[in-house]
Design a protein around this motif. Structure first.
Motif, PDB file in Angstrom:
ATOM      1  N   ALA A 206     -14.841  -2.549   0.019  1.00  6.10           N
ATOM      2  CA  ALA A 206     -13.974  -1.772  -0.871  1.00  6.10           C
ATOM      3  C   ALA A 206     -12.558  -2.335  -0.901  1.00  6.10           C
ATOM      4  N   LEU A 207     -12.082  -2.830   0.239  1.00  6.70           N
ATOM      5  CA  LEU A 207     -10.757  -3.456   0.268  1.00  6.70           C
ATOM      6  C   LEU A 207     -10.721  -4.663  -0.658  1.00  6.70           C
TER       7      LEU A 207
ATOM      8  N   ASP B 137     -12.352  -5.117  -3.294  1.00  7.63           N
ATOM      9  CA  ASP B 137     -12.297  -4.640  -4.677  1.00  7.63           C
ATOM     10  C   ASP B 137     -10.923  -4.105  -5.041  1.00  7.63           C
ATOM     11  N   THR B 138     -10.176  -3.627  -4.049  1.00  8.20           N
ATOM     12  CA  THR B 138      -8.842  -3.071  -4.292  1.00  8.20           C
ATOM     13  C   THR B 138      -7.818  -4.161  -4.572  1.00  8.20           C
TER      14      THR B 138
ATOM     15  N   PHE C   6      -4.184   2.827  -1.626  1.00 12.96           N
ATOM     16  CA  PHE C   6      -5.284   2.215  -0.880  1.00 12.96           C
ATOM     17  C   PHE C   6      -6.105   3.319  -0.229  1.00 12.96           C
TER      18      PHE C   6
ATOM     19  N   VAL D 196      -8.924   3.298   0.860  1.00 10.23           N
ATOM     20  CA  VAL D 196      -9.664   2.750   2.002  1.00 10.23           C
ATOM     21  C   VAL D 196      -8.946   3.069   3.315  1.00 10.23           C
TER      22      VAL D 196
ATOM     23  N   PRO E  10       0.832  -1.212   0.000  1.00  8.42           N
ATOM     24  CA  PRO E  10       0.000   0.000   0.000  1.00  8.42           C
ATOM     25  C   PRO E  10       0.862   1.257   0.000  1.00  8.42           C
TER      26      PRO E  10
ATOM     27  N   ARG F  89       0.382   0.003  -4.861  1.00 11.87           N
ATOM     28  CA  ARG F  89      -0.924   0.529  -5.230  1.00 11.87           C
ATOM     29  C   ARG F  89      -1.440   1.466  -4.143  1.00 11.87           C
TER      30      ARG F  89
END
Length: 453
Positions: free
Chosen positions: A356-357, A359-360, A287, A289, A252, A285
């Motif tokens: 949402a995590l 989906d990440t 994050f 979230v 992250p 990436r």
């Protein structure tokens, strides 16, 4: 016997009859009683330990061993009920309480696997701090420090130091915002926080039931896997090694590296380079979230604080509040400002962010980042300055608390050293109920992360 031996290493000696469980239990109790730091344990369970060790010895000698963990010493954070002992939660207000009438379910589970309970370990009062400082029982000193007394990390402070100091091969802790992974990272050992609900919480003093989870602090990932199986009543683990070429890690780029010490980042990145050379696939990436979690807390308050206040409300309104650590009192009372609409908003947002995590992350990906952004700081400045204490506590809990809020699992593995030669932790994290893939990856990657391969 080498105090730095893993549970797996001791198991070989015990099962072969080279070491007798009674001898091991006696030596362990003597080492604890004679250790220079008497703030690591709140109580010893000598009578129980010797009785359990004698039973283990008789089983092994007669060819009736209960398995891999028979005769292995274990210590318990003073939140777990052990029959006949008072569960103090590290607080002066509970020391005169009624002794537990029964073992906590997980205590009973490890006893059924043949493990020998030797003592109860110190912690931040009511488990409500990531630093491990306790004004009632004393503060255990970080076992890795060679200059000044440094924090052990909390709240499972004594559990982390007991293992790192070579007093026991395994100690069991709780983790509501990082309380297993933090002391593991700061003391240079392995700490596994399971997904919430993987083990029974019956007989365990809570902090925030929506976040509380359990797990072992130990010397190796293999030890954690063995303990995990036993805590779930399994006779053997079912986690297998995977090829490192199948390992997919995403780093992250949000929050977790903010204000991180240069040497901590360097140790983590060196471990990443080793993993890449071994065939692991690494991605980086954003994050968002992670940032949303802290924005949510700024608007509505922290989930842990709301639930801790609900738990301790009557205590805070009575005479007990004067006998508590005033820093714990101040932090807990913040929950009074969190109304029901805030609490519901937090819970609703939590489920959205967990989704949402998912989906990440791509299928099979695990997250990797430094367990903490810093090494263990000295104790003295924190005791002298409340503002510094609360700032350090927030930063210490920051990276790990993300995993609790998102209801995941994590393993902290030592990956090198930072300032003052203090340990740095490498945190592998998975989503909710991804414990087996996480443990499998940690087992396969451990030697590379440590720099041993």
């Amino acid at each position: 016997m080498d105090g730095n031996m893993s549970a797996a290493g001791l198991s070989v000696l015990l099962q072969a009859g080279t070491v007798d469980p009674v001898e091991l239990a006696t030596t362990t109790l003597d080492k604890i009683a004679g250790h220079r730091d008497q703030a690591i344990f709140t109580a010893l369970l000598g009578e129980r330990a010797l009785a359990e060790a004698k039973a283990s010895s008789e089983r092994i000698r007669s060819g009736r061993s209960l398995g891999l963990l028979d005769g292995i010493p274990v210590a318990w954070k003073d939140l777990f009920d052990t029959k006949g002992s008072v569960t103090t939660a590290g607080s002066a207000v509970l020391v005169d309480g009624v002794p537990a009438r029964a073992d906590a379910v997980v205590v009973k589970a490890l006893a059924s696997a043949g493990m020998v309970s030797v003592g109860r370990t110190n912690l931040s009062e009511f488990a409500f701090s990531g630093l491990g400082i306790n004004p009632h029982c004393g503060t255990a000193h970080n076992a890795a420090s060679r200059d000044v007394p440094r924090i052990p990390g909390g709240s499972s402070a004594g559990s982390g130091v007991a293992v790192a100091a070579g007093l026991v091969p395994v100690a069991i802790g709780t983790d509501t915002g990082g309380s297993i992974r933090i002391p593991a990272a700061l003391n240079g050992i392995v700490g596994y926080k399971a997904t919430r609900g993987r083990y029974s919480m019956q007989g365990v003093f809570p902090l925030a039931k929506s976040l509380d989870s359990l797990g072992p602090l130990c010397r190796t990932v293999l030890d954690a896997i063995w303990i995990d199986a036993a805590m779930r009543g399994r006779t053997a683990p079912d986690v297998s090694r995977t090829d490192l070429t199948d390992l997919k890690l995403v780093i992250p780029e949000t929050v977790v590296f903010d204000d991180a010490e240069t040497a901590v980042v360097a140790a983590f990145e060196a471990a990443i380079v080793r993993l890449e050379k071994a065939g692991a696939r690494i991605a980086r990436r954003a994050f968002p979230v992670f940032a949303e979690i802290f924005g949510l807390a700024a608007r509505h308050g922290a989930l842990v604080t709301a639930e801790a206040y609900a738990l301790h409300k009557e205590r805070l309104q009575g005479a007990d509040a004067e006998r508590m650590d005033q820093r714990v009192v101040a932090r807990t009372r913040l929950g009074e400002k969190i109304g029901m609409t805030d609490y519901v908003a937090i819970l609703d947002a939590r489920q959205r962010l967990i989704a949402a995590l998912a989906d990440t992350l791509e299928p099979g990906e695990l997250m990797a980042h430094p367990t903490l952004p810093h090494v263990a700081p000295p104790i003295a400045p924190l005791l002298a300055d409340d503002d510094l204490f609360f700032k350090a506590n927030g930063k210490t809990l920051r990276n790990t608390s993300i995993g609790n809020f998102l209801d995941g699992c994590g393993v902290s593995i030592p990956c090198g050293t930072g300032d003052a030669g203090m340990p740095v932790g490498f945190l592998l994290s998975g989503q909710r109920n991804e414990d087996e893939p996480l443990l499998s990856a940690a087992l396969s990657a451990e030697a590379v992360i440590r720099g041993d391969a």
